[in-house]
Design an enzyme around this catalytic site. Sequence first.
Site, PDB file in Angstrom:
ATOM      1  N   GLY A  75     -18.709 -19.464 -23.745  1.00  0.00           N
ATOM      2  CA  GLY A  75     -18.580 -18.280 -22.899  1.00  0.00           C
ATOM      3  C   GLY A  75     -17.861 -17.102 -23.515  1.00  0.00           C
ATOM      4  O   GLY A  75     -18.196 -15.948 -23.251  1.00  0.00           O
ATOM      5  N   GLU A  76     -16.846 -17.364 -24.345  1.00  0.00           N
ATOM      6  CA  GLU A  76     -16.027 -16.269 -24.868  1.00  0.00           C
ATOM      7  C   GLU A  76     -16.692 -15.512 -26.010  1.00  0.00           C
ATOM      8  O   GLU A  76     -16.550 -14.300 -26.126  1.00  0.00           O
ATOM      9  CB  GLU A  76     -14.691 -16.833 -25.375  1.00  0.00           C
ATOM     10  CG  GLU A  76     -13.494 -16.452 -24.556  1.00  0.00           C
ATOM     11  CD  GLU A  76     -13.454 -17.146 -23.214  1.00  0.00           C
ATOM     12  OE1 GLU A  76     -12.893 -16.572 -22.277  1.00  0.00           O
ATOM     13  OE2 GLU A  76     -14.008 -18.249 -23.092  1.00  0.00           O
ATOM     14  N   ILE A  77     -17.418 -16.199 -26.864  1.00  0.00           N
ATOM     15  CA  ILE A  77     -17.855 -15.593 -28.129  1.00  0.00           C
ATOM     16  C   ILE A  77     -18.709 -14.335 -27.948  1.00  0.00           C
ATOM     17  O   ILE A  77     -18.561 -13.378 -28.717  1.00  0.00           O
ATOM     18  CB  ILE A  77     -18.558 -16.639 -29.039  1.00  0.00           C
ATOM     19  CG1 ILE A  77     -18.785 -16.071 -30.442  1.00  0.00           C
ATOM     20  CG2 ILE A  77     -19.847 -17.139 -28.427  1.00  0.00           C
ATOM     21  CD1 ILE A  77     -17.525 -15.746 -31.196  1.00  0.00           C
TER      22      ILE A  77
END
Length: 906
Positions: free
Chosen positions: A866-868
């Site tokens: 989710g963060e990338i």
Amino acid sequence: MIKLNLTVNGVPRTLVVDPEESLADVLRKQLLLTGVKVGCGQGQCGACSVILDGKLVRSCVTKMKRVADGAGVTTVEGIGTPDNLHPIQEAWMAHGGAQCGFCTPGFIVSAKALLDENSRPSREDVRDWFQKHRNACRCTGYKQLTDAVMDAAKILRGEMRAADVRYKLPADGRVWGTNLPRPSAVAKVTGTWDFGADLGLKMPEGTLHLALVQATVSHANIKGIDTSEAEKMPGVYKVVTHKNVKGKNRITGLITFPTNKGDGWDRPILCDEKVFQYGDAIAIVCAETEKQAKAAAEKVKVDLEQLPEYMSAPAAMAEDAIEIHPGTPNVYYIQKIAKGPETKPLFDKAPVVVEGDFYTSRQPHLPIEPDVGCAYMNEQGQLVIHSKSIGLHLHLYMIAPGIGLEADKIVMVQNPTGGTFGYKFSPTMEALLGVAAMATGRPVYLNYTYHQQQTYTGKRSPQFTTVRFAAEKDGKLLAMETDWTVDHGPYSEFGDLLTLRGAQFIGAGYDIPSIRGEGRTVCTNHAWGAAFRGYGGPESEFGSELLMDELAEKLGMDPLELRYKNVYRKGSTTPTGQDPEVYSLPEMIDILRPKYQEALKRAKANSTAEVKRGVGVCVGVYGAGLDGPDSSEVFVELNEDNGVTVYSCWEDHGQGADAGSLGTAHEALRPLGLSPDKIRLVMNDTSKAPNSGPAGGSRSQVMTGNAIKAGCELLLASMRKADKSYRTHAEMVAEKIPTKISGKWTAPATNCDENGQGKPFCCYMYGLFMSEVAVELATGKTTMEKITMVADIGKVNNRLVVDGQMYGGLAQGIGLALTEDYEDIKKHSTLAGAGFPYIKQIPDNMEVIYVESERPDGPFGASGAGEIPLTCPHASVINAIYNACGVRITKLPALPEKVLAGLKTK
């Protein structure tokens, strides 16, 4: 009151309504058609879209006095049902169009209206329609929604069958790595997935509606709170102030590091002595109806002595600034980084030195569903709190002392949740609900307006960052010096951890042998700093990625080739001194290079005297976890029908926790040959599932995924017979072998020391971004034409879900780069005012390419996801603007007036 005869979803209805009531409220509250969602309440999000007499309308701003007697109304419930899906709903599921699902019914109704009018739309027709009708999605990036409409049109025209788009289980039965729709997909596309406000309509008689009395200044001493007039108002049951709070009236910020100069108890549940920011809750009015509660809230009188308002870190750091929290300095945490030899000698001798100052803005999360929740006492005497929490067990411990209950007397439940993107790491709503339920002894319900969503939820902490690079003439990086200041608002929760991210991610992706730097967390009176997708990565990597382009220009090198020269390879270490677990960045650049070269040619060929086109690249890196030996636990149980139930608190804020849990469990249980429907999920209720940890930092697929894998493997081991076949449930019971097993996993990682050195994450994520933009020289307006991402998130569990995460994260990165901000409290308190990117602001041309490097410590080789996509696509956009027109924006967002000012300066 007026009486109307309407035909709603083909059924004649006679209604008596308030002419000033909205059509949305009548449909929802009087007919319980909760597929009609109310997000912004201002006609800016389209979640409430319905078809009224053949025309698409936003029902939240359609007053009943404008609805003709005899009118026909179609809601999502009238388009398709779970057992009879419309082709639009079939296509929506097939393309992963429903992520959190809150905006989905409005989009599907809107798409129905479009296809009724135009059976053969082009992609631009679809995008123009959604733009015109203000259908807003924060999760998907819009590409899949357009894909779904195009396929639905083909089905309706008879050019393909609905069966052609439906998921088909592969012949080998394996679902890992496929496009299996998430388990919640059918409910989301049919509007039967009950979000918090939908459950609020179904609360029992006697439920009290809450309204907050909130500060309209940003810093003040409280001299008195007079509730007497409010208490006399019709329907008011109680007005709750700090005096009614049984506990210590504080939410603990869980101070992470001993060098933090605060104690973590700085956030009041209800303000008692001071107001620290605009929107702070001072009292809660509990009444029989929402209207009564809000009317009474206006009658509460708060006597304030206004204090200086420090609305930025530099203001709060000034010599004459008073302490916002008396006894704690405004600069309350310092984080250093020291890696390798001293940097000064290297800078003194370096052939090339570049430096720059950068600013990332107070980005608002902008979910379509505002914060909402309810609370009540259960039959066991426990306080049960339903909310959008993405950290159920974490929040339980953060609020228990403040509301005055032992942790085992509280149950936390996550409702189906309409996106959070991290803001629900803060348990403010949960504490308010708990206090009100305890003070009244009755069930309570609270739903923020969108103004409250904007003004009283956390935002991305702005960051002021200075970066210096020393390099050889061939571009090899020698050293980096950094300084960063985090404006974390008035409350300390996770502020020190966020500041640590600067040490971990400024310059991430590159082999830099020598680093020195210092960061600090600053208390201010603007919106508190909350977790937001990327959590420190977008702030930290923005400066170093822009500076890489400046270095390339100074050296006369291509920006992509400079990155290729310096990215991690064997022998490289991260800024924390940790060896990368995989070395895929060179391969990722090799994949992007031909696309990049074509993009440069395209930009040059298509530039004109009026519109200049450009291409920008950048590298993004992020860790999957919450630093050090992060851990997770689940239960796995063999059922009587020989299916398996997985119990977890893998919280879902739209990212697909249900799909992640199912895919991981199915892969682990393949020896049993179970079909996906034989795996059941019990999720996100602390009375039923163990502590799986919060859903943040892209930790869940790694931590909870490994716990699921471990639990399933233990269950298989206990089921396995000597002949290697497996016992049934009946055989397990007969042999007195436990059928329910705990699966636990702890990351093999270590925390960073005082200089930011350590091995904080066992798994990382890697991204390579390329933006193609067009800049209008007369106006400074930037238009995104394409964005490309090469992503290494390890092995992909569910391609449909992960694609959605990538597209959605890229869209949020474009918003961060170009439009989004929450600086002006009045101007930025609406979706549109805050720069929400609608479909025409996001390019239809989005490409994601996966490099699946297997992670040694990831479940079945997976890392987080989710963060990338939001680590730094914004840097590639800004680099592309410079490539197009020679204007380098160093302070976000890159509004047209900033670009135009740069062009005029040039």
